[in-house]
Scaffold this motif. Structure first.
Motif, PDB file in Angstrom:
ATOM      1  N   GLU A   1       1.149  -1.570   0.369  1.00 24.38           N
ATOM      2  CA  GLU A   1       0.198  -0.286  -0.058  1.00 24.38           C
ATOM      3  C   GLU A   1       1.382   1.025  -0.033  1.00 24.38           C
ATOM      4  O   GLU A   1       0.764   2.055  -0.580  1.00 24.38           O
ATOM      5  CB  GLU A   1      -0.915   0.263   1.656  1.00 24.38           C
ATOM      6  N   PHE A   2       1.706   1.458   0.203  1.00 31.39           N
ATOM      7  CA  PHE A   2       3.153   2.707   0.570  1.00 31.39           C
ATOM      8  C   PHE A   2       3.868   2.819  -0.023  1.00 31.39           C
ATOM      9  O   PHE A   2       4.684   3.092   0.352  1.00 31.39           O
ATOM     10  CB  PHE A   2       2.718   2.456   2.771  1.00 31.39           C
ATOM     11  N   PHE A   3       4.556   1.393  -0.601  1.00 28.55           N
ATOM     12  CA  PHE A   3       5.886   0.979  -1.143  1.00 28.55           C
ATOM     13  C   PHE A   3       6.298   1.052  -2.553  1.00 28.55           C
ATOM     14  O   PHE A   3       7.105   0.477  -2.277  1.00 28.55           O
ATOM     15  CB  PHE A   3       6.627   1.180   0.188  1.00 28.55           C
ATOM     16  N   ALA A   4       5.406  -1.162  -2.358  1.00 34.22           N
ATOM     17  CA  ALA A   4       5.124  -1.329  -3.708  1.00 34.22           C
ATOM     18  C   ALA A   4       5.560   0.078  -5.348  1.00 34.22           C
ATOM     19  O   ALA A   4       6.885  -0.742  -5.934  1.00 34.22           O
ATOM     20  CB  ALA A   4       4.366  -2.070  -4.231  1.00 34.22           C
ATOM     21  N   SER A   5       5.294   1.152  -4.920  1.00 39.21           N
ATOM     22  CA  SER A   5       5.724   1.552  -5.871  1.00 39.21           C
ATOM     23  C   SER A   5       6.783   2.558  -5.674  1.00 39.21           C
ATOM     24  O   SER A   5       7.135   3.623  -6.951  1.00 39.21           O
ATOM     25  CB  SER A   5       4.000   2.739  -6.415  1.00 39.21           C
ATOM     26  N   GLN A   6       6.970   2.281  -4.915  1.00 40.19           N
ATOM     27  CA  GLN A   6       8.776   2.654  -4.459  1.00 40.19           C
ATOM     28  C   GLN A   6       9.859   1.989  -4.785  1.00 40.19           C
ATOM     29  O   GLN A   6      11.136   2.156  -4.017  1.00 40.19           O
ATOM     30  CB  GLN A   6       8.469   3.975  -3.254  1.00 40.19           C
ATOM     31  N   GLU A   7       9.809   0.833  -5.368  1.00 41.34           N
ATOM     32  CA  GLU A   7      10.702  -0.358  -4.941  1.00 41.34           C
ATOM     33  C   GLU A   7      12.228   0.404  -6.073  1.00 41.34           C
ATOM     34  O   GLU A   7      13.093  -0.200  -6.281  1.00 41.34           O
ATOM     35  CB  GLU A   7      10.033  -1.730  -5.276  1.00 41.34           C
ATOM     36  N   SER A   8      12.049   1.328  -7.019  1.00 42.90           N
ATOM     37  CA  SER A   8      12.896   1.572  -7.896  1.00 42.90           C
ATOM     38  C   SER A   8      13.335   2.908  -7.651  1.00 42.90           C
ATOM     39  O   SER A   8      14.461   3.380  -7.930  1.00 42.90           O
ATOM     40  CB  SER A   8      12.681   1.185  -9.278  1.00 42.90           C
ATOM     41  N   ASP A   9      13.526   3.182  -6.168  1.00 46.79           N
ATOM     42  CA  ASP A   9      13.706   4.527  -5.495  1.00 46.79           C
ATOM     43  C   ASP A   9      15.111   4.752  -5.395  1.00 46.79           C
ATOM     44  O   ASP A   9      15.641   3.541  -5.649  1.00 46.79           O
ATOM     45  CB  ASP A   9      12.938   5.111  -4.732  1.00 46.79           C
ATOM     46  N   GLY A  10      15.844   5.714  -5.667  1.00 49.02           N
ATOM     47  CA  GLY A  10      17.005   6.300  -5.138  1.00 49.02           C
ATOM     48  C   GLY A  10      17.459   5.458  -3.835  1.00 49.02           C
ATOM     49  O   GLY A  10      16.563   5.017  -3.290  1.00 49.02           O
TER      50      GLY A  10
END
Length: 264
Positions: A184-193
């Motif tokens: 819900e909070f982090f799946a879309s940020q797996e490619s973050d820096g």
């Protein structure tokens, strides 16, 4: 139909252990581990629990292993507000009260709020009432813009803290609800820096709140029950928050002094 061998193999893989690794820590032969996992040998209840202990399997899942091996569950799950848990409940409530004027709370395995002391309740006055409908979830309180996120100055660092803890918890327990919370909070940020780093002069990464009363800097500690034999106790933790500087300590004391006395 799940088998005890198949479940043990899944837990061994999740812990990144070889059959030899598990055998050495459990004091048995690698061949026996292989026989159990392939179903060619039926372990005793004590052996199931020995292997589960070496694999750090949560009590809830140890029951599942025992049932799959043909044995009765070993661990009970009693609600914290039940009569059998009165002594534990009173002890936990006493810990929370003794921690005042600093915030402290109890969460369950899915980050739902179980108990909180008065300083936490003061912080929650800044939260959208929709987020306070049971079950109240600490992750959502911290990261949802309608919750405390709008008050947190170093939100990026706090998000990293939650992200790391949730990922570790999913790896340890395989809990689908915690996985969904992570997604819900982090799946879309797996490619973050790169994740934010703490300042070099910090002992621990603080949570910095900008409250109407002033800036509040807190760091946290986590307390769990040692050698629990009840699933409920195995799955709750006490989160205690401490002031990171003298100004924050003074602010918490002033907020407590301004709070109406009980019963007024």
């Amino acid at each position: 139909m799940e088998t005890v061998g198949g479940l043990l193999r899944e837990w061994r893989h999740s812990r990144r252990l070889s059959q030899l690794d598990l055998a050495l820590t459990a004091g048995i032969s690698p061949r026996y581990v292989s026989l159990v996992e392939t179903g060619r040998s039926r372990p005793s209840a004590d052996m199931v629990l020995r292997l589960a202990d070496q694999l750090d399997v949560p009590l809830r899942h140890r029951n599942r292993l025992l049932v799959a091996a043909g044995f009765a569950p070993r661990y009970r799950e009693r609600p914290l507000d039940g009569p059998d848990m009165a002594a534990v409940r009173d002890a936990v409530a006493g810990v929370l009260r003794a921690h005042e004027p600093y915030p402290a709370l109890v969460v369950d395995r899915r980050w739902n709020l179980v108990l909180a002391n008065a300083p936490v309740e003061h912080l929650l006055t800044h939260v959208d009432p929709d987020l306070l409908a049971p079950p109240v979830n600490l992750v959502r309180l911290g990261l949802d813009p309608r919750g405390l996120a709008s008050l947190i100055v170093n939100l990026a660092e706090v998000r990293t803290f939650f992200r790391t803890r949730l990922a570790r918890q999913v790896a340890r327990t395989g809990d689908a609800v915690v996985q969904a919370l992570y997604d819900e909070f982090f799946a879309s940020q797996e490619s973050d820096g790169p994740e934010p780093r703490a300042a070099s002069d910090e002992v621990a990464i603080p949570m910095i709140f900008r409250l109407p009363e002033g800036e509040l800097r807190l760091f946290s500690t986590i307390t769990t029950f040692g050698t629990p034999q009840d699933i409920t106790l195995d799955e709750i933790s006490i989160e205690s928050y401490y002031p990171a500087d003298a100004d924050s300590a003074a602010l918490l004391r002033s907020i407590a002094d301004a709070r109406p006395a009980p019963g007024l």
